[in-house]
Motif scaffolding. Structure first.
Motif, PDB file in Angstrom:
ATOM      1  N   LYS A  97       0.668  -0.830   0.432  1.00  0.00           N
ATOM      2  CA  LYS A  97       0.224   0.510   0.379  1.00  0.00           C
ATOM      3  C   LYS A  97       0.573   1.434   0.129  1.00  0.00           C
ATOM      4  O   LYS A  97       1.099   1.840  -0.508  1.00  0.00           O
ATOM      5  CB  LYS A  97      -1.016  -0.261   1.441  1.00  0.00           C
ATOM      6  CG  LYS A  97      -2.116  -0.493   1.201  1.00  0.00           C
ATOM      7  CD  LYS A  97      -3.582  -0.161   1.607  1.00  0.00           C
ATOM      8  CE  LYS A  97      -4.492  -0.964   1.992  1.00  0.00           C
ATOM      9  NZ  LYS A  97      -4.482  -1.970   3.200  1.00  0.00           N
ATOM     10  N   LYS A  98       1.551   1.477   0.708  1.00  0.00           N
ATOM     11  CA  LYS A  98       2.629   2.104   0.982  1.00  0.00           C
ATOM     12  C   LYS A  98       3.669   2.559  -0.451  1.00  0.00           C
ATOM     13  O   LYS A  98       3.192   4.208  -1.166  1.00  0.00           O
ATOM     14  CB  LYS A  98       4.351   2.103   2.016  1.00  0.00           C
ATOM     15  CG  LYS A  98       4.951   3.593   2.132  1.00  0.00           C
ATOM     16  CD  LYS A  98       4.033   4.309   2.612  1.00  0.00           C
ATOM     17  CE  LYS A  98       4.509   5.490   3.592  1.00  0.00           C
ATOM     18  NZ  LYS A  98       4.427   6.737   3.067  1.00  0.00           N
ATOM     19  N   SER A 101       1.369   4.267  -2.761  1.00  0.00           N
ATOM     20  CA  SER A 101       0.549   5.821  -2.563  1.00  0.00           C
ATOM     21  C   SER A 101       2.056   6.404  -2.693  1.00  0.00           C
ATOM     22  O   SER A 101       1.946   7.594  -2.565  1.00  0.00           O
ATOM     23  CB  SER A 101       0.297   5.647  -1.446  1.00  0.00           C
ATOM     24  OG  SER A 101       1.135   5.620  -0.158  1.00  0.00           O
TER      25      SER A 101
END
Lengths: 134, 265
Positions: A97-98, A101
Motif C-alpha cells: 500500500k505504501k 501511494s
C-alpha cells in the motif's frame, strides 16, 4: 499436506474481491456450502462467497452471530489488528500500500537512499574481500 | 409556473418611523418593500410530487395575500405608471431593398477566458514537462497567464529551464509544492514572451547577401536579470527542503515496471 486453516466461526479472513477488497472480516456463521456470513467493525454484516475470502491464521473466540458490540470487544481482546500487522503477510500488504501511494518526489528520495545503501554495502564487501585475499 | 414565484416577503423588516406605520392598514408592523429589499422567496406551495402543488390556484391566491394588496389599493392591483418611452425618430422607408434575403449570422455570446486550470496545479507546484526541448524536466509553476499558458521556471540554475510558457496539456502536475511567497511575478505576461517585431529595412541589391548574417540571437540583459531575481527567492525556499534541489535537477523517465495509470504523482 493436511489443512491447517479451517472455516469456522471466529476465523479471520481477508476479502480478495469486490467492494470490500483488502478488508479483514470475521466469519460469523456459515450459510451453506459456498457462503458465509461475515462481519467487520466497519461494515454491515452480510453474506460472502468463500471464493471471495482468503483464510488467515488468526481466529477469535466468539459465539455464532454475535452482535456488533460483542464482536468488537472480542476483536480487541484477541488483539487481531496488531497480530495481523506484525505477521509477514500483513506487513507485506502494508508495504504494498505504501509503495502504491508514493509521490514522484518520494520515489526520487527512495532511489537516492537505495544508491546510498548499495554504496555502503559494496564498501563493506570490498573490505571483506581484501581481508580474505590478504 | 409563474404564479408560484412570489415577489413579496412574508415578513418585511419593521417600520422605520411612525408615519410609515400609519399608512399601512393591513400589514401590522411591516413597512412597504423597496425594490432592492426583496430576497428571492422559496415557494409557498410545496410539491406533492414533481409538477403537482399542494394548494390550488384559489388557495394560492389567498396565501400570497393578493386579496390584501388589492384591498389596500382599493379593489384593483396596484399599477406602476409606465415610464415614458422616448418617441423613436420617424424612419423613412428605405430606398433600396435587396433582391434576395440576406441571412443574419447567429448570435455568439461566448467570452474569451483563460483555459480552466486543473485543480492539482497551484502556484508553487512542481510540474513534469512532457514534450519539447525540456521533456522530462521537473519545473516550478509560477502562475497562469491570460492566454491560458502556464508560466514556469526551472529555476534556471538548477535545471536549465528559463522563465517559459508551457501548455497545461503537456504537463503532469505532481503533488510536491514549493513555497513561492517570496517571488513577484506581476510583471510577466504574454507580451513579455512575444516575438520581437523587427524593423523592415529596404533591401538594396548589395545588402541581400550580407544582411542575413547579421541576425543576433543573444538574450537581452534585462531578461537575464528578471530570471535571476525570480530564481533567487525560489532557490532559497528550495534549498530549505532536503533533496528537492537534486530532484528538480533530475529528469523524469519511466523505468521498468512503472505503470503510468497506477503511479501517484
Amino acid at each position: 499436506m493436511p489443512f491447517k486453516r479451517y472455516v469456522e466461526i471466529g476465523r479471520i479472513a481477508l476479502v480478495n474481491y469486490g467492494k470490500d477488497y483488502g478488508k479483514l472480516v470475521v466469519i460469523v456463521d456459515v450459510i451453506d456450502q459456498n457462503r458465509a456470513l461475515v462481519d467487520a467493525p466497519d461494515m454491515v454484516r452480510g453474506q460472502m462467497n468463500f471464493k471471495r475470502l482468503t483464510l488467515t491464521d488468526i481466529k477469535i473466540d466468539i459465539k455464532r452471530v454475535p452482535n456488533k458490540k460483542t464482536l468488537i470487544a472480542a476483536l480487541e481482546a484477541a488483539d487481531v489488528k496488531n497480530k495481523w500487522e506484525s505477521s509477514s503477510w500483513g506487513r507485506k500488504l502494508i508495504v504494498q500500500k505504501k509503495r502504491a501511494s508514493l509521490n514522484d518526489f518520494d520515489r526520487f528520495k527512495i532511489m537516492l537512499a537505495k544508491i546510498k545503501k548499495a554504496g555502503v554495502v559494496r564498501q563493506e564487501l570490498a573490505k571483506l574481500k581484501k581481508e580474505t585475499t590478504a | 409556473m409563474t404564479y408560484r414565484s412570489s415577489r413579496f416577503l412574508p415578513f418585511p423588516p419593521p417600520f422605520e418611523s411612525a408615519e410609515q406605520e400609519d399608512h399601512c392598514q393591513y400589514s401590522e408592523g411591516r413597512r412597504p418593500m423597496a425594490p432592492k429589499d426583496r430576497k428571492p422567496h422559496v415557494s409557498r406551495n410545496p410539491d406533492l410530487i414533481r409538477g403537482v402543488g399542494k394548494y390550488s390556484r384559489s388557495k394560492m391566491y389567498h396565501k400570497r395575500g393578493l386579496w390584501a394588496i388589492k384591498a389596500k389599493n382599493g379593489g384593483a392591483f396596484p399599477k406602476h405608471e409606465k415610464k415614458a418611452v422616448a418617441a423613436a425618430p420617424a424612419e423613412k422607408p428605405p430606398k433600396f431593398y435587396p433582391a434576395d434575403d440576406v441571412k443574419k449570422p447567429l448570435v455568439n455570446k461566448r467570452k474569451a477566458r483563460p483555459t480552466k486550470l486543473r485543480a492539482s496545479i497551484t502556484p508553487g507546484t512542481v510540474l513534469i514537462i512532457l514534450a519539447g526541448r525540456f521533456k522530462g524536466k521537473r519545473v516550478v509553476f509560477l502562475k497562469q497567464l491570460t492566454s491560458g499558458l502556464l508560466l514556469v521556471t526551472g529555476p534556471f540554475k538548477i535545471n536549465g529551464v528559463p522563465l517559459r510558457r508551457v501548455n497545461q496539456a503537456y504537463v503532469i502536475a505532481t503533488s510536491t509544492k514549493v513555497d513561492i511567497s517570496g517571488v513577484n511575478v506581476e510583471k510577466f505576461d504574454d507580451k513579455y514572451f512575444g516575438k520581437k517585431v523587427e524593423k523592415k529595412k529596404k533591401k538594396g541589391e548589395g545588402e541581400f547577401f550580407e544582411a542575413e548574417k547579421e541576425e543576433k540571437n543573444t538574450l537581452p540583459q534585462d531578461k537575464k536579470d528578471d530570471q535571476k531575481t525570480v530564481d533567487a527567492a525560489l532557490i532559497a525556499s528550495i534549498e530549505a527542503v532536503p533533496d528537492l534541489k537534486s530532484y528538480l535537477g533530475a529528469r523524469f523517465s519511466l523505468k521498468a515496471g512503472m505503470k503510468p495509470h497506477e503511479l501517484v504523482f
